[in-house]
Scaffold this active site. Structure first.
Site, short mmCIF file in Angstrom:
data_model
loop_
_atom_site.label_atom_id
_atom_site.label_comp_id
_atom_site.label_asym_id
_atom_site.label_seq_id
_atom_site.Cartn_x
_atom_site.Cartn_y
_atom_site.Cartn_z
N ASP A 229 0.87 -1.16 0.00
CA ASP A 229 0.00 0.00 0.00
C ASP A 229 0.92 1.22 0.00
O ASP A 229 2.08 1.14 0.36
CB ASP A 229 -0.97 0.00 1.20
CG ASP A 229 -2.14 0.95 0.94
OD1 ASP A 229 -2.04 1.77 0.01
OD2 ASP A 229 -3.15 0.87 1.67
C1 BGC Z 1 -5.01 3.32 -0.05
C2 BGC Z 1 -5.03 2.31 -1.19
C3 BGC Z 1 -4.80 3.01 -2.50
C4 BGC Z 1 -3.49 3.78 -2.42
C5 BGC Z 1 -3.16 4.52 -3.69
C6 BGC Z 1 -3.77 4.19 -0.09
O1 BGC Z 1 -3.85 5.22 0.84
O2 BGC Z 1 -5.08 2.64 1.19
O3 BGC Z 1 -6.27 1.64 -1.20
O4 BGC Z 1 -4.79 2.10 -3.55
O5 BGC Z 1 -3.56 4.73 -1.36
O6 BGC Z 1 -4.04 5.59 -3.88
#
Ligand code: BGC
Length: 822
Positions: A229
């Protein structure tokens, strides 16, 4: 192309790369992509959120995307084939935007209704989540685009999300939280998985060797890439040994040079890094950016020409859940339509999607007001605001004509840009032409505002940095919003807008507006982003007066339709909910309207459960989730009876928050204990012996169903359910199969019953059908913690065909495993 041929091409490419190139490939080059390696014919792999649309690499309304209904809505259709069709459309969108991998679906569970991203996940039940996720992944990948099933694992709440250590028993992990990932990996073979921010049982997920290497890859045979993530990867050696292939975003990551150094220093075997590179090259080959290997899906085989509006509308109406319909108040049809009073802020400014990284920018939204205006005879509809759920300022949209001017430290203009809604969100290298992060010193959002109403207008800012806000020649604010030690770095995007002052303006008279912003330079931040907004709110009305106006309109009408909603402050990313109440005076509004008009229909526009304290006083309640860009068109279809509301609840809706058995989302000393074990959702409601407002699986539709019989074969592998459409119009039924152990086992504690399968059927009035539903072996198994394996629990079970977990219609008894349990 066979897997063997692809593997050969991947090996050939891998053998040509030196250590530095391999290490570089595993770290993001910017916010959304990996570097290209032209020496092996490898293009740059581009990823994008996900899940209800494909935003693309630009975070702006200038680059619009089709917005489908929220994941909770998709799950409410209980239709994996519809999820598959959603996937086809998303793949088409991804290809249009040059995206190779979608950062979706989100298959964490609805453990507590307070979870801020509840709207973005499917259900409280692992089987339903796995089935919808399987359809979605299969659909996207049939379009030649990869998926990244997220967030692996137990990322079920947002509080302290970067650091929380979730303590989850092995049985609950296997039977609940891992189960959707397992089903999707085994049935849809996703090309990617995203490792969550949180820890599970003491190990942060990006470094979790047991769950990533042993369970996901070893036991389940996952052969895709694992990506962190965003900003979750923190330790070069821990991450690569823990099975993490790619660290995002970049350019500053724990991989790249640091990873090459770790290999040179003997901390990591090069073969470990090679394995990660192999996973990335395999993905690149599948999506068609490794020249030597044809894509997994040939261009001619990819679904194309899908109409986004039509699909968004279809999913929306199929997802709407009619939970109450006294005296067949709905559909409003024929002569009964008469005069309709439409009430509610969200009826005009529809809330069609949830906040956070799931946000996309549709190029249009059909609000309930638009949809009903188009569907009803002229003059039949009145509109009143009734109550405003938000006292916060919103994007500077309606009436604003703005642009952004970028300047360097010497005040020279170095670039300009459009700024839809007054929102500047430039990430990584997505900057206006001619502008670089190094040179950029200030951004001025400037232009005119022509108010719709006279009175005191409120202006403010969102974001971190220095601001000077001037409206109609008046300095409204001159100061700085700093970054504290506790500030979530995403605050600039998702944080609350701050009101800075008010200016009295006249309707129709344009005034000059300028928000001068001095960029906050934060050292050591992996993502370079310029994110701030101008926010605005119109003159505030007395809340009692607004309600009184709506009551008058309701009294003068044959039917009142009240749309109530949550706001972006309630359901978004980076924080959890505080309670389940509808914000503002919306409950008072519904009570007052219902007292004035017995034909009051309430449409609940929220991504997740809210309390509906007035539900017994209104004629009908329709849950519409976050319905996507065709919200109003679908609503008109359903309210006026052209279509049936086809949804069934994917999670339990409580009467009151106090009744909910599992609510905890706030860690204690950094730990969040999943003490309830396997008892979440309806499993927990059953055990607590409490009755919710609306049970899991509930949803009325517009016809009635008679369940005639159920037969289960002696081996307990399939159930045959006969049912009849006993109502007067064509309809669709979701036949739900629950398994309930009969008699108590003295060895393991199990829920009273659980979902074991489901299928839907569409029938004309009077018609009968036999639905055949497979009973998976897993339905009779538990995770045996001492054997660390699945174990069938022998004994007698009831197999129940049901309209919801609380409305079971026909039952068959089966004996599993030959002998009853102790
Ligand atoms: C989120 C993810 C997301 C990523 C990119 C993170 O803060 O938890 O679900 O894909 O950001 O935007």
């Amino acid at each position: 192309m066979t897997d063997f041929e692809r593997a050969t091409a991947v090996e050939a490419a891998l053998s040509k790369l030196d250590l530095d190139a391999k290490a570089r490939l595993l770290g993001g080059q910017d916010m959304w992509s990996l570097p290209a390696l032209p020496e092996i014919g490898l293009g740059s792999l581009v990823m994008s959120d996900g899940p209800i649309g494909v935003r693309g690499v630009r975070w702006t309304a200038d680059d619009p995307s089709v917005a489908l209904p929220s994941p909770t809505a998709l799950a409410a259709t209980w239709d994996p084939s519809l999820a598959r069709r959603a996937g086809h459309l998303l793949a088409q969108e991804a290809r249009r935007k040059g995206v190779h991998v979608l950062l979706a679906p989100t298959v964490n569970l609805h453990r507590s209704p307070l979870g801020g991203r509840h709207f973005e996940a499917y259900s409280e039940d692992p089987l339903l989540t796995g089935a919808i996720g399987t359809g979605y992944v299969a659909g996207v990948q049939a379009g030649g685009v990869g998926t990244t099933v997220k967030h692996f694992v137990a990322n079920d709440a947002e509080t302290e999300r970067f650091t929380v250590n979730n303590i989850v028993g092995e049985r609950a992990l296997r039977e609940l939280y891992l189960a959707p990932f397992e089903a999707i990996v085994k049935n849809a073979h996703p090309w990617g998985i995203m490792a969550a921010y949180n820890s599970v049982n003491g190990h942060t997920m990006t470094e979790h060797r047991y769950l990533q290497n042993e369970v996901l890859r070893g036991e389940w045979g996952f052969d895709g890439y694992i990506v962190s993530d965003w900003m979750a990867a923190r330790d070069t050696v821990g991450d690569i040994l823990g099975g993490l292939d790619v660290a995002m975003p970049g350019p500053g990551t724990v991989y790249g040079e640091a990873l090459a150094a770790a290999v040179r220093d003997g901390l990591v075997e090069e073969s470990v890094l090679d394995e990660a590179v192999r996973n990335v090259l395999r993905l690149a080959a599948r999506v068609g950016i490794l020249d030597s290997a044809p894509a997994a899906v040939a261009e001619a085989d990819r679904p194309a020409g899908i109409d986004g509006d039509a699909l968004a509308r279809e999913i929306a109406r199929r997802s709407f859940v009619l939970v109450r319909n006294e005296g067949a108040a709905l559909p409003l049809g024929g002569d009964r339509i008469g005069k309709v009073a439409l009430i509610g802020t969200a009826a005009r400014e529809a809330r069609v999607l949830g906040g956070g990284s799931a946000q996309v920018f549709p190029d249009h939204v059909t609000s309930p007001l638009d949809g009903l205006t188009a569907a009803l005879p002229q003059g039949a509809l009145t509109y009143s605001v009734g109550a405003d759920p938000s006292d916060e300022l919103a994007a500077a949209g309606e009436g604003f004509d703005l642009r952004a001017i970028c300047r360097d430290a010497g005040g020279q203009v170095i670039g300009t840009s459009t700024v839809p809604g007054g929102q500047v969100q430039w990430m990584g290298n997505d900057l206006p032409d001619g502008v670089t992060h190094d040179a950029l010193f200030s951004v001025e959002v400037t232009g005119t505002f022509t108010p719709r109403e006279s009175g005191a207008h409120h202006f403010g800012t969102r974001g971190l940095g220095g601001f000077r806000l001037v409206v109609d020649g008046q300095v409204v604010y001159d100061g700085e919003q700093g970054m504290g030690p506790e500030t979530d770095p995403f605050e600039a995007f998702f944080g609350a807008p701050v009101e800075r002052g008010q200016v009295t303006l006249e309707a129709g008279r344009a005034v000059e507006v300028s928000l001068f912003y001095v960029v906050l330079k934060i050292e050591d931040i992996p993502i370079k982003a310029i994110a701030f907004s101008l926010v605005h709110g119109g003159p505030r009305r007395d809340p009692d007066e607004l309600i009184a106006e709506a009551v008058e309109a309701a009294r003068a009408a044959d039917t009142a339709i009240v749309v109530v909603a949550t706001t972006e402050r309630v359901e978004s990313e980076g924080f959890d909910r505080q309670d389940l109440r509808l914000p503002g005076r919306q409950d008072d509004l519904v009570r007052a309207v219902a007292a004035a008009n017995p034909n009051t229909v309430v449409v609940v526009n929220s991504g997740s459960p809210v309390e509906l304290p007035w539900r017994g006083d209104v004629a009908a309640v329709l849950l519409s989730w976050f319905p996507g860009q065709e919200a109003g068109a679908a609503l008109a279809d359903v309210l006026l009876g052209a279509e049936e509301p086809g949804g069934r609840l994917p999670s339990t809706w409580p009467v009151a928050f106090e009744d909910v058995p599992v609510t905890q989302v706030t860690p204690v000393n950094g730990e969040l204990s999943y003490d309830e074990g396997v008892f979440i959702g309806y499993r927990a409601w059953d055990r607590a012996g409490r009755t919710p407002a609306y049970p899991f699986g509930h949803g009325l539709g517009y016809t009635d169903w008679a369940y005639e019989s159920i037969d289960v074969d002696p081996a307990a592998t399939t159930a045959r359910v006969r049912l009849r459409n006993a109502g007067s119009r064509r309809g669709r039924e979701v036949v739900q199969l629950y398994v309930a152990p009969l008699g108590l086992s003295d060895t393991v504690e199990r829920p009273a019953r659980w979902l074991a399968g489901f299928a839907s059927v569409e029938l004309d009035p009077g018609a009968t059908a036999e639905v055949v539903i497979d009973l998976p072996r897993r339905a009779f198994q538990i995770w045996d913690e001492s054997a660390r394996d699945w174990a069938t629990v022998a004994g007698d079970y009831a197999v129940e065909a049901a309209r919801s977990v609380a409305d079971r219609r026909v039952t068959a008894a089966v004996r599993v495993g030959g002998r009853p349990s102790a």
